[in-house]
Each structure stands twice: as C-alpha cells, then as structure tokens.
Design an enzyme around this catalytic site. Structure first.
Site, PDB file in Angstrom:
ATOM      1  N   ILE A 163      31.792  -0.753 -13.184  1.00 60.58           N
ATOM      2  CA  ILE A 163      32.006  -0.227 -14.536  1.00 60.58           C
ATOM      3  C   ILE A 163      31.350  -1.154 -15.567  1.00 60.58           C
ATOM      4  CG2 ILE A 163      33.741   0.606 -16.197  1.00 60.58           C
ATOM      5  CD1 ILE A 163      33.487   2.095 -13.358  1.00 60.58           C
ATOM      6  N   ARG A 270      -6.032 -12.845 -18.956  1.00 55.89           N
ATOM      7  CA  ARG A 270      -6.227 -13.417 -17.622  1.00 55.89           C
ATOM      8  C   ARG A 270      -7.590 -13.008 -17.060  1.00 55.89           C
ATOM      9  NH1 ARG A 270      -3.470 -17.151 -14.308  1.00 55.89           N
ATOM     10  NH2 ARG A 270      -3.976 -16.704 -12.134  1.00 55.89           N
ATOM     11  N   GLU A 366      23.672   7.038 -13.813  1.00 53.82           N
ATOM     12  CA  GLU A 366      23.696   8.324 -14.547  1.00 53.82           C
ATOM     13  C   GLU A 366      23.054   9.456 -13.742  1.00 53.82           C
ATOM     14  OE1 GLU A 366      25.620   8.255 -16.924  1.00 53.82           O
ATOM     15  OE2 GLU A 366      25.588   6.136 -17.413  1.00 53.82           O
TER      16      GLU A 366
HETATM   17  C1  LIG Z   1      24.162  -1.625 -12.952  1.00 50.11           C
HETATM   18  C2  LIG Z   1      25.074  -0.475 -12.685  1.00 50.11           C
HETATM   19  C3  LIG Z   1      25.930  -0.040 -13.684  1.00 50.11           C
HETATM   20  C4  LIG Z   1      26.817   1.010 -13.437  1.00 50.11           C
HETATM   21  N1  LIG Z   1      27.691   1.387 -14.425  1.00 50.11           N
HETATM   22  C5  LIG Z   1      28.611   2.354 -14.163  1.00 50.11           C
HETATM   23  C6  LIG Z   1      29.595   2.712 -15.145  1.00 50.11           C
HETATM   24  O1  LIG Z   1      29.605   2.195 -16.262  1.00 50.11           O
HETATM   25  N2  LIG Z   1      30.514   3.653 -14.815  1.00 50.11           N
HETATM   26  C7  LIG Z   1      30.537   4.258 -13.611  1.00 50.11           C
HETATM   27  O2  LIG Z   1      31.402   5.097 -13.385  1.00 50.11           O
HETATM   28  N3  LIG Z   1      29.626   3.933 -12.649  1.00 50.11           N
HETATM   29  C8  LIG Z   1      28.662   3.014 -12.902  1.00 50.11           C
HETATM   30  N4  LIG Z   1      27.745   2.662 -11.950  1.00 50.11           N
HETATM   31  C9  LIG Z   1      27.764   3.335 -10.655  1.00 50.11           C
HETATM   32  C10 LIG Z   1      26.716   4.434 -10.586  1.00 50.11           C
HETATM   33  O3  LIG Z   1      27.073   5.490 -11.418  1.00 50.11           O
HETATM   34  C11 LIG Z   1      26.610   4.862  -9.118  1.00 50.11           C
HETATM   35  O4  LIG Z   1      26.011   3.784  -8.436  1.00 50.11           O
HETATM   36  C12 LIG Z   1      25.792   6.118  -8.919  1.00 50.11           C
HETATM   37  O5  LIG Z   1      26.490   7.242  -9.403  1.00 50.11           O
HETATM   38  C13 LIG Z   1      25.444   6.337  -7.455  1.00 50.11           C
HETATM   39  O6  LIG Z   1      26.617   6.293  -6.684  1.00 50.11           O
HETATM   40  P1  LIG Z   1      26.732   5.310  -5.429  1.00 50.11           P
HETATM   41  O7  LIG Z   1      26.193   4.003  -5.795  1.00 50.11           O
HETATM   42  O8  LIG Z   1      28.143   5.374  -4.962  1.00 50.11           O
HETATM   43  O9  LIG Z   1      25.782   5.924  -4.355  1.00 50.11           O
HETATM   44  P2  LIG Z   1      26.154   7.091  -3.302  1.00 50.11           P
HETATM   45  O10 LIG Z   1      26.696   8.253  -4.024  1.00 50.11           O
HETATM   46  O11 LIG Z   1      26.941   6.523  -2.200  1.00 50.11           O
HETATM   47  O12 LIG Z   1      24.701   7.445  -2.768  1.00 50.11           O
HETATM   48  C14 LIG Z   1      23.952   6.506  -2.002  1.00 50.11           C
HETATM   49  C15 LIG Z   1      22.510   6.969  -1.938  1.00 50.11           C
HETATM   50  O13 LIG Z   1      22.441   8.236  -1.277  1.00 50.11           O
HETATM   51  C16 LIG Z   1      21.831   9.194  -2.126  1.00 50.11           C
HETATM   52  N5  LIG Z   1      22.521  10.462  -1.925  1.00 50.11           N
HETATM   53  C17 LIG Z   1      23.838  10.725  -2.108  1.00 50.11           C
HETATM   54  N6  LIG Z   1      24.097  12.015  -1.839  1.00 50.11           N
HETATM   55  C18 LIG Z   1      22.918  12.595  -1.505  1.00 50.11           C
HETATM   56  C19 LIG Z   1      22.502  13.910  -1.152  1.00 50.11           C
HETATM   57  N7  LIG Z   1      23.368  14.934  -1.156  1.00 50.11           N
HETATM   58  N8  LIG Z   1      21.204  14.124  -0.852  1.00 50.11           N
HETATM   59  C20 LIG Z   1      20.302  13.118  -0.911  1.00 50.11           C
HETATM   60  N9  LIG Z   1      20.613  11.853  -1.248  1.00 50.11           N
HETATM   61  C21 LIG Z   1      21.901  11.600  -1.536  1.00 50.11           C
HETATM   62  C22 LIG Z   1      22.007   8.684  -3.544  1.00 50.11           C
HETATM   63  O14 LIG Z   1      21.014   9.174  -4.406  1.00 50.11           O
HETATM   64  C23 LIG Z   1      21.888   7.190  -3.321  1.00 50.11           C
HETATM   65  O15 LIG Z   1      20.519   6.855  -3.293  1.00 50.11           O
HETATM   66  C24 LIG Z   1      26.823   1.640 -12.174  1.00 50.11           C
HETATM   67  C25 LIG Z   1      25.941   1.215 -11.183  1.00 50.11           C
HETATM   68  C26 LIG Z   1      25.076   0.181 -11.427  1.00 50.11           C
HETATM   69  C27 LIG Z   1      24.156  -0.276 -10.333  1.00 50.11           C
END
Ligand SMILES: Cc1cc2nc3c(=O)[nH]c(=O)nc-3n(C[C@H](O)[C@H](O)[C@H](O)COP(=O)(O)OP(=O)(O)OC[C@H]3O[C@@H](n4cnc5c(N)ncnc54)[C@H](O)[C@@H]3O)c2cc1C
Length: 383
Positions: A163, A270, A366
């Site tokens: 978050i 450069r 996002e």
């Molecule tokens: C710096 C940073 C700041 C953040 N800030 C916030 C915040 O303020 N609030 C908040 O709520 N969250 C936040 N997040 C979390 C972010 O929203 C999530 O990381 C994001 O939604 C992806 O979810 P995940 O990391 O759980 O990946 P997962 O959902 O586990 O997915 C893993 C990978 O698989 C891919 N994938 C998943 N499903 C599918 C599918 N059906 N088909 C193909 N590919 C797929 C995804 O694209 C991803 O590449 C933050 C993350 C970071 C890194």
C-alpha cells in the site's frame, strides 16, 4: 466553508499555460532536484507534502467548496505528467491521494465530505488506497479481507499489502468482501486493531513509503461505507481504479519524456569512435523510437482527457489503452536510456537507472500490462 490558501487563489486566476509553467517550476525545484535523494532515503520529506498542498496539487479532485483547487481532466493529466517527469514516487502520492479524494467527492455522503475533503485538500490528511493483499492483486474481485456486518458497524479483518504511502497515510480506502460483495470502507489510521508495517527495499518507486496493513477485528461504523453495498465493485472500485490508471498513464508520459531528455543531452556530449553518440545510426534508431513512443503515448492520454472532459463512456477504455501503451513506452524508453548511457546508465551519477527501475513498476501497478491487454482485447471483440 474553508478558504483557498493564498497561493492557490492566485494560481486559479492564471491562464492554463501560465499555471502549468508555474507548477513545473515548483515541481522541478521541490521534487525533480531532490528525487534521487528521495529514492536513496526511501521516503519523501514531510515538508514536501505541505508544499504540494499549498500549490493546490493535493486538492485537484476536491471541490472548491471543500477547500480544493479542482482542475479539468487535461490539466490534471498534465500535472501527473510533470510530476511523473520529476519523480515516480511522488507521482504515486498524487495517484493514491487523488484516488481517495475523488472517491469521497464522487460517492461520499455529506458527512464524509465535510469530515475528510478539507483535510485531504490541505494535505493535513494523506489518503491511501488499500486493495492488494498477500494472495490477491489483479484478481481484485476476490479480495479476502472480511467485512462482517454487526449492528451499525462492519467488523474488518485481513491484511493489505504493497500500500503506497501507508507509512504516513491517515486515511485508508479499504476494499474488502462483505457477504460476497466487494465493499469499500473508509478506515482511519487510529482505528483500534489497525497496525501498519513499513515495506522497504522495493525495486522502484522506492520513496513511495509502502506498507502492509493488518486489520484485526476493526470496528468501522456503517457511516464509513463508500457508495452502497450493492454497487461497491462496479461503481466505487471501478471508478477509483480508472482514476488511478489515468494518473499513471500521464505519469508514464512524463517519465518517458525524462528518459528522452536525458538521452538527448547525453548523446550530444559523449563521443565514441570519433563521433558524438547522436551521429551513430543505431543510436538514432533508439532515439527515433523513443521520440515516437513519447508522442504517441501523450496523444493517447490527450484522447482519454478529451473523452473524460465530455463524460464520454468511451473514456474508460481510452484510459486503459493509454495506460497500456504509455507503460510499455516508458519501459522501452528506460531500457534504451540505460543502454545509451552505457556504464554511466548503471551508476548513481545519472538518473536513468532510477527511471529504469520505476518504469518496470508502471507495468505492474493500476492494472498490469496483462490486465490491460485482456481488457482491450475483450473490448475489441465487442465491436
Ligand atoms: C510500487 C508498488 C506500489 C503499489 N501500490 C499499491 C497501492 O497503493 N494499493 C494497492 O492496493 N496495491 C498496490 N500495489 C499492488 C499492485 O496493485 C499489484 O501488484 C498489482 O495489482 C498486480 O497484482 P499482483 O502483484 O498481486 O500480481 P498477480 O495478480 O499475482 O499477477 C502476477 C502476474 O501474473 C499476471 N497475470 C495475472 N492474471 C493473469 C491472467 N489472467 N492472464 C495473464 N496474466 C495474468 C499479472 O499481470 C502479473 O504479471 C503496488 C505495487 C507496487 C509494486
């Protein structure tokens, strides 16, 4: 009724280009010049929040009657571009803070607006958006945080991870599950049962002060519900994510422009093989791609702005498309920027290594690149 701070009222009187120029100067000094240090410190200084708020940036989605300095879609996009140019971490402050303020402005009750909007506009309260969890990110409809109804309250338990600005936020828009429905609640930081654990050492967005929230049987009065129980996902979460995506899409344009500007400078200084880098055709190829991608990403963002300004339902897809393209464009631009800078691109003297790390994150937050691809392709088949 709260009065606009003096700097903000003066700003409101300026023409849009003069206002943008003024904000660009403020951002360059207060954010751009310090962004490398924020990245190293893994935090932004407290004084910066007051500075951004004094210029109306934190109240961009708060109506003037609540002390905000509302701007139109294009102006907000340009603000995101200018902050994204300076620092991706500070861009994420603007993103999550405006996601929360826009949600309250749009879906909040009169009491919620009175209580929170003036504080969000002045920066006295920082808002954060808490959707992701240890087991759930992209699959937002399946959040595991439970919101059980008991009398006049919701009893909230669960963990929220990654978050942004959780370390300093005083207000969280928490997304959970209430009787099978995705629900959004406002949760104040001082709620008994809520603890915040900082997360450090991220790849990029290192100054975004991430944290993990632990909610242990928190009692949240029903007056903190945003929107309604029946339309929590379709309306509230959908519009909040769209708002965040719009901000990040424009921020990607800013960061890609920063990569481009860094390369324009570097390739004019450069020399290799007796020529400036800019004379080598293979370098020109990277520069041409970067210039074209930045311009195309900006045009897609401008299109999304135009549709938002007119309230056109096509704005959701235009924003998703802009975010997808702009995030890919900045990843490619940052990759080329490091390559063009050679070893200097990997060291701390030049900012492109930070751009490279931040650009990767743009494709995850996002709505990841894959989530946008799915949305865009599904939409295409609707013909
Ligand atoms: C710096 C940073 C700041 C953040 N800030 C916030 C915040 O303020 N609030 C908040 O709520 N969250 C936040 N997040 C979390 C972010 O929203 C999530 O990381 C994001 O939604 C992806 O979810 P995940 O990391 O759980 O990946 P997962 O959902 O586990 O997915 C893993 C990978 O698989 C891919 N994938 C998943 N499903 C599918 C599918 N059906 N088909 C193909 N590919 C797929 C995804 O694209 C991803 O590449 C933050 C993350 C970071 C890194």
């Amino acid at each position: 009724m709260p009065k606009l701070p003096e700097a903000m009222s003066m700003l409101a009187e300026k023409s849009a280009p003069a206002r943008r120029q003024h904000l660009r100067e403020v951002i360059a000094k207060a954010v751009g010049a310090q962004a490398g240090q924020f990245d190293l410190d893994q935090k932004i200084p407290a004084g910066l929040i007051a500075e951004l708020a004094a210029e109306g940036m934190l109240g961009a989605h708060v109506p003037a009657e609540y002390g905000g300095a509302p701007v139109d879609a294009r102006q907000f996009g340009e603000l995101c571009e200018d902050i994204g140019y300076a620092s991706a971490s500070v861009l994420s402050l603007l993103t999550v803070h405006t996601m929360v303020s826009a949600a309250i402005a749009k879906w909040g009750s009169a009491a919620q607006k009175d209580r929170w909007l003036p504080r969000l506009a002045s920066g006295a309260t920082i808002g954060a958006f808490a959707l992701s969890e240890p087991n759930v990110g992209s699959d937002a409809k399946n959040v595991e945080t439970s919101m059980r109804r008991e009398g006049d309250a919701f009893i909230v338990s669960g963990t929220k991870k990654w978050i942004s600005f959780a370390q300093i936020a005083q207000l969280f828009l928490v997304i959970g599950n209430c009787e099978g429905r995705v629900t959004a609640l406002l949760v104040a930081r001082d709620t008994p049962g809520l603890t915040v654990e900082p997360i450090h050492d991220m790849l990029g967005f290192r100054a975004a002060m991430l944290g993990q929230l632990h909610l242990d049987e928190c009692v949240i009065g029903k007056e903190n519900l945003i929107g309604s129980l029946d339309f929590g996902y379709a309306q509230v979460v959908g519009s909040v994510l769209d708002q965040g995506r719009y901000c990040i899409a424009w921020g990607c344009v800013g960061l890609a422009q920063a990569c481009l500007d860094a390369c324009l400078d570097y390739t004019e200084q450069r020399q290799t093989f007796g020529q400036y880098l800019k004379e080598h055709q293979l370098v020109q190829r990277s520069m041409a791609d970067m210039i074209t991608n930045v311009q195309a990403a900006r045009l897609l963002c401008e299109d999304a702005a135009r549709l938002r300004a007119g309230g056109d339902p096509g704005m959701i897809m235009a924003t998703a498309t802009a975010k997808y393209f702009a995030a890919r464009a900045v990843e490619s631009a940052a990759n080329d920027a490091v390559q063009i800078h050679g070893a200097n691109g990997c060291g701390s003297e030049y900012p492109v290594q930070r751009y490279f790390r931040d650009a990767k994150i743009m494709n995850i937050i996002e709505g990841s690149a894959q989530m946008q691809q799915i949305l865009i392709a599904q939409h295409g088949y609707r013909r």
